[in-house]
Design a protein around this motif. Structure first.
Motif, mmCIF file in Angstrom:
data_model
loop_
_atom_site.group_PDB
_atom_site.id
_atom_site.type_symbol
_atom_site.label_atom_id
_atom_site.label_comp_id
_atom_site.label_asym_id
_atom_site.label_seq_id
_atom_site.Cartn_x
_atom_site.Cartn_y
_atom_site.Cartn_z
ATOM 1 N N TYR A 51 -59.748 -4.108 25.969
ATOM 2 C CA TYR A 51 -58.543 -3.283 26.003
ATOM 3 C C TYR A 51 -57.428 -4.210 26.478
ATOM 4 O O TYR A 51 -57.551 -4.879 27.504
ATOM 5 N N CYS A 82 -61.676 1.097 33.007
ATOM 6 C CA CYS A 82 -60.837 0.002 32.483
ATOM 7 C C CYS A 82 -59.497 -0.046 33.192
ATOM 8 O O CYS A 82 -59.019 -1.116 33.605
ATOM 9 N N ILE A 104 -63.405 7.726 31.610
ATOM 10 C CA ILE A 104 -63.003 8.216 30.293
ATOM 11 C C ILE A 104 -64.197 8.054 29.357
ATOM 12 O O ILE A 104 -64.637 6.926 29.108
ATOM 13 N N CYS A 106 -65.553 7.774 26.061
ATOM 14 C CA CYS A 106 -65.254 7.598 24.633
ATOM 15 C C CYS A 106 -66.497 7.942 23.818
ATOM 16 O O CYS A 106 -66.401 8.414 22.703
ATOM 17 N N GLU A 113 -71.484 0.728 33.074
ATOM 18 C CA GLU A 113 -70.564 -0.238 32.475
ATOM 19 C C GLU A 113 -70.072 -1.266 33.469
ATOM 20 O O GLU A 113 -70.187 -1.103 34.692
ATOM 21 N N ASP A 130 -64.566 -4.828 28.445
ATOM 22 C CA ASP A 130 -65.337 -3.627 28.788
ATOM 23 C C ASP A 130 -66.690 -3.717 28.098
ATOM 24 O O ASP A 130 -66.758 -3.876 26.875
ATOM 25 N N ASP A 132 -70.304 -1.534 27.845
ATOM 26 C CA ASP A 132 -70.997 -0.291 28.199
ATOM 27 C C ASP A 132 -72.455 -0.388 27.781
ATOM 28 O O ASP A 132 -72.790 -1.067 26.807
#
Ligand code: SME
Length: 157
Positions: A51, A82, A104, A106, A113, A130, A132
């Motif tokens: 990101y 993040c 958050i 997604c 993570e 990031d 995960d």
């Protein structure tokens, strides 16, 4: 995964990335290549990507190069895992995303993570990495040290 095996995979990934990216300065190319090599190398990486600090909206991260299922497009700095890594400039190691305030989601399959701030040679935050996992508690100090070192070598030299 055993600690030795994990360290060996990071050593391989780092060698490959340093060699492939030598002389490359385009940040998108670097991020795409890092996402690809890391997600190929580690079975427990489910979503791997960046990101990026949006140059037009400095208080937001916008999705960059990644490998994995559909990611959210934007994350306000300071929100979620993040956004917290971006606002504190500290790696976030989250054993269970479901107990992280403001996480958050997604993709609901994500359970743990790690998010590492990415800083350029001038010491400016440019993005976060990031990663995960679908398993709980996938990441540890080895992931933190190896990924922080890798981000430094690829983006801050
Ligand atoms: N889990 C992140 C959002 C990004 S996605 O997982 C791809 C967060 O809370 O920052």
């Amino acid at each position: 995964m055993q600690a030795d095996q994990k360290k060996a995979l990071y050593e391989e990934a780092t060698k490959e990335l340093v060699s492939i990216t030598e002389g490359e300065t385009n940040v998108t190319a670097l991020m795409a290549t890092v996402s690809c090599i890391l997600s190929e190398k580690f079975d427990y990486y489910f979503w791997t990507g960046f990101y990026v600090v949006d140059p037009n909206k400095q208080n937001e991260l916008v999705v960059g190069p990644y490998q994995g299922t559909l990611g959210c497009l934007r994350i306000p700095i300071g929100r979620g895992v993040c956004g917290t890594a971006a606002s504190t400039l500290e790696t976030q190691l989250v054993a269970d995303v479901h107990v992280f305030p403001g996480h958050i989601a997604c993709d609901s399959r994500s359970n743990s993570e790690i998010v590492v701030p990415v800083v350029n040679a001038d010491g400016q935050l440019i993005a976060v990495l990031d990663v995960d996992s679908v398993e709980l508690n996938s990441f540890d100090e080895i992931d933190r040290v190896e990924l922080e070192t890798l981000m430094q070598r690829i983006f801050a030299q």
